[in-house]
Enzyme design. Structure first.
Site, mmCIF file in Angstrom:
data_model
loop_
_atom_site.group_PDB
_atom_site.id
_atom_site.type_symbol
_atom_site.label_atom_id
_atom_site.label_comp_id
_atom_site.label_asym_id
_atom_site.label_seq_id
_atom_site.Cartn_x
_atom_site.Cartn_y
_atom_site.Cartn_z
ATOM 1 N N ALA A 68 0.826 -1.207 0.000
ATOM 2 C CA ALA A 68 0.000 0.000 0.000
ATOM 3 C C ALA A 68 0.863 1.261 0.000
ATOM 4 O O ALA A 68 2.067 1.229 0.278
ATOM 5 C CB ALA A 68 -0.930 0.005 1.207
ATOM 6 N N CYS A 69 0.225 2.388 -0.325
ATOM 7 C CA CYS A 69 0.868 3.692 -0.218
ATOM 8 C C CYS A 69 1.006 4.067 1.268
ATOM 9 O O CYS A 69 0.138 3.724 2.062
ATOM 10 C CB CYS A 69 0.026 4.759 -0.904
ATOM 11 S SG CYS A 69 -0.144 4.544 -2.691
ATOM 12 N N PRO A 70 2.082 4.759 1.660
ATOM 13 C CA PRO A 70 3.198 5.221 0.831
ATOM 14 C C PRO A 70 4.391 4.284 0.815
ATOM 15 O O PRO A 70 5.434 4.630 0.282
ATOM 16 C CB PRO A 70 3.564 6.547 1.513
ATOM 17 C CG PRO A 70 3.341 6.268 2.968
ATOM 18 C CD PRO A 70 2.142 5.353 3.028
#
Length: 833
Positions: A766-768
């Site tokens: 997932a981000c970041p």
């Protein structure tokens, strides 16, 4: 019918507040004053506020106060106090929840301390009704009077609830934790959807205990609990529960709130391994109950009023699985007999009945609370209970006085029929007050009354339930309803229309089953779609087939096809009302934040971890002032974990467990000198939390270590810029070794692409952190070299390429990996900064 009961002021009976509770409330009041004086930020105060059962609302500047009602048990005296508080400090309305709590909305934060004091005077509290704690312990509202129960679970539910209240074991868990008790096979408390569910059981030798299931839960990833112990003897009940909580606290995922419930721990380990580790935890915690003696129960006084002449009631099954009093009336059904048929259940004690008071989606006015309190003392024993279906119930009502009770309820709007049946639609607050709400679940519930008219729903819908949640979090438990709905939004050009995902076939009685998501419906089409579904049932059912059985037999494909016409949404120009929610006065909107900036997101993630560490130290300071030394050690430990995770973001890591956090921190950061040598091997320095009755010196030692460590982490993070690099210490610079060529990692392999670039597979990251990992990989490469990165659709493909461009790198290619466009690849060329 009797005239409306006149409400005469009744003096509320109070008792002195215990000193330790008074100190707790005074501490809360002191922190509110500090917030008002800007000495403490709202972010720092938030976990403390939630720990005390005070929740921020959708509307700024006001709070929701959640009053904890273990097993739903209330006295008339306590209800009068709740009414007084709702009238004075809230909106004049109380809301009964699906966890048997009572909530007051639109409360000024400055009034909360006073509310806590007035609740404490009558034996009520808000403590741990929110936050990552053991929430309210629920139980069947008919416990003790149910005709089919194995035994009364009330004293066990009360004992467990109060044993865990303010217990250091569960003050800062990975996520909330829910426990329920049921006394009979109908399982009214819904044990399969709880973290711990306890169903009354009796062995062949006559011994009573509980069948324990663990790992249930709803939300965006619903799970049915699994059997941990077929039979838990009473003297092992508390240590068995404590061992489960301890295991969850140790292994729960603290990096991803959406994966933090205990069901995900079980999913990751596998149930057999979870059970093995639970057994280890149980043995290791044996010191908690050295004598293994009989459990010391807290009794709930619920003696019946005197009966003049017992009159046995004739039982007949109703929609909630229990018997009711039947009609017993020749000719057209009167309102009283309709109410008696749907709302009244005969008790196992001859001559007594339990009468349910149906509340509109759990709401009750203060005037109605006073009436119910008076009637509980006049017609019962002064006690009442809340139900998980958001109603109230008066037990121990002599059957001979039932009609008189009805005559007093009716003038106050408290005699609506259909309590606990299909027409008693469950709905969460939704966008009325909840900050997470997407749609107006209450508005839809009111619209559905045309489909399910109270007291007039045909008998063929017995056993059917309707539950509506305003978002996927399932606060209304839509996943286990025959007809479950949860709110979402769907964009059409420049406009967004409110929708509901329709789940069909959920149930708990018998074999627990999660409803199947069948179709997404525009909010305004839901009543017509459900009405059509009932028409299809009556058209195509087999002889004697119930609605739930029909849904199971017909299947998703057939039912979805029938409902497709109801999924069509007109354009905004054709019919703008489709873009307004039920009872909405303005066009429906969803906040769209657009693409993010990954470096900023990573820095925010680091800041959030440091803030979390500071929040834990803040709570530890309060605990040491209150002489709660075991909690000091616990919060100091959590502060160290949070600080370590803040620095690990720079390595592209966000470990899921404490053990992983300590191991990775030592290997990647401590051993390389990014923090002083005194903070190496964290687990041996902070892992021992000590006994429950730990000393002040022990607590201070742990707190001092945690403060020093967090300060070291803050000092390190303060040097981080957008390059996300930790600054080397003087010790590191003095002992620096020549840079060696770094071997390729298993995650990078030749892709055989025309560009000849290695592939870095970040699908599922997932981000970041996907950006941080890409950035670290590029740092190992020379200018002009290329890297192919695989990313998920959605935020990753929107955010990562933009952030790499902001860093000055060239993004040469962005394209889907497969026709479904679930994943993408980008080709990045490194540019020397």
């Amino acid at each position: 019918m009797s005239p409306p009961r006149t409400i005469h002021p009744v003096e509320i009976q109070t008792t002195p507040i215990p000193p330790e509770i008074l100190e707790e409330i005074e501490t809360f009041e002191g922190e509110v004053r500090r917030v008002n004086a800007s000495e403490v930020s709202s972010d720092l105060f938030r976990p403390f506020r939630l720990q005390h059962g005070i929740y921020g609302q959708r509307q700024p500047g006001v709070q929701m106060v959640r009053i904890k009602i273990p097993f739903g048990g209330l006295t008339a005296n306590q209800l009068r106090r709740v009414a007084e508080l709702a009238d004075t400090y809230a909106t004049g309305i109380g809301h009964v929840t699906t966890r048997q709590d009572i909530q007051l909305h639109f409360v000024d934060l400055n009034d909360v301390g006073t509310i806590m004091r007035l609740l404490a005077e009558v034996g009520l509290t808000t403590r741990e009704a929110c936050a990552n704690t053991v929430r309210n312990v629920t139980a069947c509202h008919l416990a003790g009077v149910c005709q089919g129960e194995v035994f009364d679970v009330t004293p066990y539910a009360k004992t467990v609830a109060l044993h865990l209240l303010r217990n250091p074991l569960n003050q800062s868990m990975p996520r909330k934790f829910k426990i329920a008790f049921s006394g009979c096979r109908h399982d009214c408390a819904l044990t399969p959807i709880h973290d711990i569910g306890l169903l009354a059981a009796k062995r062949e030798d006559g011994a009573i205990g509980f069948r324990m299931v663990v790992g249930g839960g709803l939300g965006s990833a619903p799970r049915i609990a699994q059997v941990l112990r077929e039979f838990v003897p009473m003297d092992e009940l508390l240590p068995t529960i404590e061992a489960v909580i301890k295991l969850f606290d140790t292994l729960g995922n603290r990096k991803n709130r959406n994966k933090a419930r205990m069901k995900f721990v079980i999913e990751k380990l596998g149930f057999d391994e979870f059970k093995r580790r639970w057994e280890e935890a149980y043995v290791s915690m044996g010191h908690a109950r050295p004598d293994h003696g009989q459990i010391k129960l807290l009794q709930h006084h619920d003696a019946p009023p005197t009966l003049v002449m017992p009159m046995p009631a004739q039982a007949r099954p109703n929609g909630n699985g229990h018997g009711n009093g039947g009609n017993g009336h020749a000719g057209p059904e009167t309102p009283y007999h309709m109410w008696k048929r749907t709302n009244v259940v005969p008790q196992k004690q001859p001559g007594y009945v339990a009468a349910a008071i149906k509340l509109q989606m759990g709401d009750i006015t203060t005037a109605q609370m006073h009436v119910v309190a008076d009637l509980a003392e006049t017609y019962s024993n002064g006690n009442l209970r809340t139900t998980i279906n958001q109603n109230l119930i008066l037990r121990w009502v002599p059957e001979s006085r039932l009609e008189a009770l009805y005559d007093e309820l009716a003038p106050h709007g408290l005699a609506a029929p259909g309590a606990e049946l299909v027409e008693d639609i469950i709905a969460c607050p939704g966008t009325d007050t909840c900050g997470l709400g997407i749609t107006s679940s209450k508005g839809l519930a009111r619209a559905m009354a045309e489909v399910f008219p109270p007291g007039r729903v045909p008998e063929d819908l017995a056993g059917t339930s309707v539950k509506i949640s305003g978002c996927h979090n399932s606060c209304a438990q839509h996943h286990i309803a025959t007809i479950g709905l949860h709110g979402v939004g769907k964009r059409f050009g420049d406009h967004v229309a409110p929708h509901y995902e329709l789940h069909l076939g959920g149930q708990v009685n018998g074999t627990a089953r999660i409803g199947q998501m069948t179709v997404k419906l525009p909010a305004k089409n839901v009543p017509a779609a459900v009405s059509h579904l009932l028409t299809v049932y009556r058209r195509d059912r087999k002889a004697g087939e119930t609605f739930p059985a029909f849904i199971a037999r017909a299947g998703k494909a057939v039912l979805k096809e029938e409902l497709i016409p109801y999924t069509i949404v007109p354009t905004f120009e054709e019919d703008a009302t489709a873009y307004y929610d039920w009872e909405g006065e303005s066009e429906f909107i969803l906040e769209d934040l657009g693409p993010g900036e990954c470096a900023g997101g990573a820095l925010e993630m680091i800041d959030n971890r440091i803030l979390e560490a500071e929040q834990e130290l803040y709570q530890a300071k309060l605990f040491i002032e209150k002489h709660q030394y075991a909690m000091v050690a616990n919060t100091a430990y959590r502060a160290v974990v949070a600080g370590a995770k803040a620095l690990l973001v720079t390595e592209g890591l966000d470990p899921a467990t404490d053990a992983e956090t300590f191991a990775e921190f030592d290997r990647r950061l401590a051993e390389k000198g990014y923090v002083p040598a005194s903070y190496r091997n964290l687990v041996t320095q902070i892992g021992d939390l000590g006994p429950k009755d730990t000393t002040l010196d022990f607590a201070r030692t742990k707190l001092d270590f945690a403060r020093g460590f967090v300060e070291a982490c803050k000092a390190a993070t303060e040097q981080i810029g957008k390059d996300l690099k930790l600054k080397e210490t003087e010790e590191q610079q003095a002992t620096a070794q020549p840079v060696q060529a770094k071997p390729a990692t298993p995650a990078m392999a030749s892709a055989g692409t025309p560009a000849g670039a290695p592939v870095y597979d970040l699908r599922g990251v997932a981000c970041p952190l996907n950006y941080v990992k890409t950035k670290l990989k590029l740092e190992m490469m020379d200018a002009g070299e290329r890297l192919e990165v695989w990313l998920d659709a959605g935020e990753p493909i929107k955010n990562v390429p933009m952030s790499l461009r902001n860093d000055g790198h060239k993004v040469l290619l962005e394209e889907p990996l497969e026709p479904e466009k679930a994943h993408f690849k980008i080709l990045v060329e490194k540019v020397e900064g």
